[in-house]
Write a protein that holds these residues in place. Structure first.
Motif, mmCIF file in Angstrom:
data_model
loop_
_atom_site.group_PDB
_atom_site.id
_atom_site.type_symbol
_atom_site.label_atom_id
_atom_site.label_comp_id
_atom_site.label_asym_id
_atom_site.label_seq_id
_atom_site.Cartn_x
_atom_site.Cartn_y
_atom_site.Cartn_z
ATOM 1 N N ILE A 113 0.846 -1.212 0.000
ATOM 2 C CA ILE A 113 0.000 0.000 0.000
ATOM 3 C C ILE A 113 0.869 1.244 0.000
ATOM 4 C CG2 ILE A 113 -1.636 1.332 1.444
ATOM 5 C CD1 ILE A 113 -2.842 -1.441 2.245
ATOM 6 N N THR A 114 1.952 1.184 0.878
ATOM 7 C CA THR A 114 2.870 2.334 0.968
ATOM 8 C C THR A 114 3.511 2.627 -0.392
ATOM 9 O OG1 THR A 114 3.366 1.579 3.181
ATOM 10 C CG2 THR A 114 4.787 3.318 2.311
ATOM 11 N N ARG A 115 3.909 1.591 -1.031
ATOM 12 C CA ARG A 115 4.569 1.758 -2.358
ATOM 13 C C ARG A 115 3.580 2.418 -3.360
ATOM 14 N NH1 ARG A 115 5.527 -3.484 -3.861
ATOM 15 N NH2 ARG A 115 4.123 -3.326 -5.639
ATOM 16 N N LYS A 116 2.369 1.908 -3.291
ATOM 17 C CA LYS A 116 1.350 2.429 -4.206
ATOM 18 C C LYS A 116 1.064 3.912 -3.936
ATOM 19 C CE LYS A 116 -1.177 -1.576 -5.823
ATOM 20 N NZ LYS A 116 -2.397 -2.359 -5.751
ATOM 21 N N VAL A 117 1.092 4.177 -2.558
ATOM 22 C CA VAL A 117 0.864 5.577 -2.171
ATOM 23 C C VAL A 117 1.993 6.445 -2.697
ATOM 24 C CG1 VAL A 117 0.770 7.175 -0.190
ATOM 25 C CG2 VAL A 117 -0.605 5.125 -0.202
ATOM 26 N N ASP A 118 3.237 5.922 -2.526
ATOM 27 C CA ASP A 118 4.410 6.682 -3.027
ATOM 28 C C ASP A 118 4.307 6.910 -4.534
ATOM 29 O OD1 ASP A 118 5.500 6.943 -0.552
ATOM 30 O OD2 ASP A 118 6.922 5.219 -0.738
ATOM 31 N N GLU A 119 3.933 5.804 -5.187
ATOM 32 C CA GLU A 119 3.819 5.897 -6.654
ATOM 33 C C GLU A 119 2.777 6.960 -7.034
ATOM 34 O OE1 GLU A 119 2.859 2.082 -8.393
ATOM 35 O OE2 GLU A 119 4.908 1.299 -8.005
ATOM 36 N N PHE A 120 1.678 6.921 -6.259
ATOM 37 C CA PHE A 120 0.596 7.870 -6.534
ATOM 38 C C PHE A 120 1.061 9.302 -6.303
ATOM 39 C CE2 PHE A 120 -2.946 10.467 -4.989
ATOM 40 C CZ PHE A 120 -3.767 10.452 -6.149
ATOM 41 N N LEU A 121 1.815 9.427 -5.150
ATOM 42 C CA LEU A 121 2.300 10.770 -4.796
ATOM 43 C C LEU A 121 3.257 11.294 -5.862
ATOM 44 C CD1 LEU A 121 2.754 10.592 -0.901
ATOM 45 C CD2 LEU A 121 1.259 12.113 -2.177
ATOM 46 N N GLN A 122 4.113 10.364 -6.326
ATOM 47 C CA GLN A 122 5.065 10.769 -7.377
ATOM 48 C C GLN A 122 4.319 11.202 -8.657
ATOM 49 O OE1 GLN A 122 7.887 7.540 -7.878
ATOM 50 N NE2 GLN A 122 9.154 8.267 -6.202
ATOM 51 N N ILE A 123 3.346 10.307 -8.958
ATOM 52 C CA ILE A 123 2.534 10.656 -10.155
ATOM 53 C C ILE A 123 1.844 12.005 -9.942
ATOM 54 C CG2 ILE A 123 0.442 9.992 -11.456
ATOM 55 C CD1 ILE A 123 1.329 7.030 -10.966
ATOM 56 N N PHE A 124 1.362 12.194 -8.690
ATOM 57 C CA PHE A 124 0.654 13.427 -8.384
ATOM 58 C C PHE A 124 1.580 14.634 -8.493
ATOM 59 C CE2 PHE A 124 -1.192 16.620 -5.574
ATOM 60 C CZ PHE A 124 -2.513 16.654 -6.053
ATOM 61 N N LYS A 125 2.859 14.395 -7.915
ATOM 62 C CA LYS A 125 3.834 15.506 -7.984
ATOM 63 C C LYS A 125 4.173 15.847 -9.420
ATOM 64 C CE LYS A 125 6.297 15.521 -3.618
ATOM 65 N NZ LYS A 125 7.537 15.114 -2.908
ATOM 66 N N ARG A 126 4.364 14.775 -10.221
ATOM 67 C CA ARG A 126 4.698 15.003 -11.640
ATOM 68 C C ARG A 126 3.540 15.771 -12.335
ATOM 69 N NH1 ARG A 126 7.252 9.747 -12.034
ATOM 70 N NH2 ARG A 126 5.406 8.903 -13.093
ATOM 71 N N GLY A 127 2.324 15.288 -11.914
ATOM 72 C CA GLY A 127 1.123 15.962 -12.461
ATOM 73 C C GLY A 127 1.101 17.425 -12.065
ATOM 74 N N GLU A 128 1.492 17.649 -10.758
ATOM 75 C CA GLU A 128 1.487 19.028 -10.258
ATOM 76 C C GLU A 128 2.508 19.886 -11.039
ATOM 77 O OE1 GLU A 128 2.789 19.408 -6.237
ATOM 78 O OE2 GLU A 128 2.165 21.517 -6.102
ATOM 79 N N GLU A 129 3.736 19.234 -11.177
ATOM 80 C CA GLU A 129 4.785 19.968 -11.919
ATOM 81 C C GLU A 129 4.354 20.241 -13.363
ATOM 82 O OE1 GLU A 129 8.306 17.591 -11.552
ATOM 83 O OE2 GLU A 129 8.534 18.096 -9.411
ATOM 84 N N PHE A 130 3.738 19.233 -13.957
ATOM 85 C CA PHE A 130 3.291 19.357 -15.333
ATOM 86 C C PHE A 130 2.240 20.462 -15.463
ATOM 87 C CE2 PHE A 130 0.627 17.937 -18.926
ATOM 88 C CZ PHE A 130 1.591 18.004 -19.915
#
Lengths: 275, 121
Positions: free
Chosen positions: A7-24
């Motif tokens: 779950i933690t990994r998925k959350v991290d992945e999501f957060l990363q995706i979210f951060k990338r989305g935010e940066e984008f």
């Protein structure tokens, strides 16, 4: 445990995706701002260059129209000058036409008859109607006495007209020299009264250099204040044509009279033997 | 066709006026030597305009004008008087009895044509 790490990994992945989305998204917003700024710049520039172009275009059009107006004005001025020229020529032609008509009519009438009295009447008509003389007289030369005798008059009694000797006064001088006499100031004559021996206009009636009489004018109609070219032409015509018309009609009348006398004499001779 | 009656005792003037009138396109000159002759011509021809002298034998121009103006058949015909009399009173007299215009001798042909044309139009 494994489930938690998953779950933690998925959350991290999501957060990363979210951060990338935010940066984008931030990049997109920046790009959007930059593009909007650029559009604004371009719009401003287009607007600037557009109105300047239009102004230049209008200025060119105005210049073109101004040139056209100037050219039309020039042509109008030229046409107007030409028009004035034509109008002046028309006036001249009309005056010439009037003069020719007067001269033709005068000449035609003078030579339309061989009757002496009729010729005198025509000469008087011309002087009254075409020249505009009110008081005048026609003197004819008596070759026997070398005197000028009044033959016809208008506005003056013929009995009051004097006999004039050759060379005497204005009338005699004109008859002797064969040169027309014109008084410079016509109004002086009009106010000073009429002197039969001194007309203000005196025209010799000449056949070549032989003077057979004179026309003397004492006054003009009140509406006629001066002589024009046509009057001088009429005087010239009268000087020559009236003289020949008067001379030939007088000869014709004399020859007719002689013919009648001779005919009567012959008739008398024919009748005598019968008696 | 414009029929112009020229009433003049002088043949010189009749010829000169005729010359001027004939320059108006479509015009025809009818000549009369005095007022009585003019009345005869008026009864036998259709006249559009009259040009008359004042001083004439038998019947003068003033008498002619008054007779024409008193005749219902001719009273609308324009009349131009042509005369040697230049005084204002003579002019007024002619206009008072019914003449439409007045010209003094010696006449200028262009002036005469202009006047006639003004009545035609």
């Amino acid at each position: 445990m494994e489930k938690d790490s998953n779950i933690t990994r998925k959350v991290d992945e999501f957060l990363q995706i979210f951060k990338r989305g935010e940066e984008f998204t931030k990049d997109l917003i920046k790009e959007n701002e930059r593009l909007r700024f650029r559009i604004a710049e371009l719009e401003e520039s287009i607007e600037k260059t557009g109105s300047e172009g239009r102004i230049r275009l209008y200025e060119d059009r105005i210049k073109l129209l101004e040139d056209e107006i100037n050219s039309i004005l020039d042509r109008y001025k030229k046409a107007e000058e030409e028009n004035k020229d034509f109008a002046a020529k028309y006036v001249d032609v009309e005056a010439e036409n009037n003069m020719l008509a007067n001269l033709y009519v005068a000449s035609y009438q003078l030579h339309s008859t061989l009757d002496f009295n009729e010729v005198l009447r025509v000469v008087m008509e011309i002087i009254i109607n075409l020249v505009g003389a009110e008081k005048f007289a026609i003197f004819l030369m008596d070759d026997k006495t070398n005197e000028l005798l009044p033959a016809a008059s208008e506005g003056l009694s013929l009995n009051e007209m004097p006999k004039v000797k050759m060379g005497e006064g204005t009338i005699g001088r004109v008859a002797k020299e064969g040169v027309s006499h014109f008084t410079e100031n016509m109004t002086d004559t009009a106010t000073s009264g009429i002197n039969a021996a001194n007309p203000f206009v005196c025209i010799p009636l000449k056949i070549k250099e032989h003077v057979i009489g004179v026309i003397s004018i004492y006054s003009l109609f009140m509406q006629k204040t001066s002589f024009s070219n046509i009057d001088y032409e009429l005087f010239n015509l009268l000087a020559g044509h009236a003289a020949t018309a008067i001379f030939s009609s007088r000869l014709y009348t004399q020859s007719e009279r002689k013919l009648t006398t001779i005919q009567s004499f012959l008739d008398l001779l024919k009748e005598k033997p019968r008696r | 066709m414009l029929n112009v009656l020229v009433v003049e005792d002088s043949p010189t003037m009749r010829q000169l006026i005729g010359f001027a009138i004939k320059r108006i396109p479509g015009s025809r000159v009818i000549e009369a030597t005095d007022g009585v002759d003019a009345l005869k011509k008026l009864s036998s021809e259709k006249i559009d305009i009259i040009l008359a002298d004042i001083n004439m034998p038998i019947m003068d121009g003033l008498k002619l004008v008054s007779l024409v103006r008193n005749n219902p058949s001719y009273k609308s015909i324009p009349i131009i008087m042509i005369t040697t009399e230049g005084a204002e009173e003579d002019k007024n007299k002619a206009l008072a009895i019914g003449a439409n215009a007045y010209l003094t001798k010696p006449i200028q042909t262009q002036e005469l044509m202009k006047l006639v044309n003004s009545f035609i139009s």
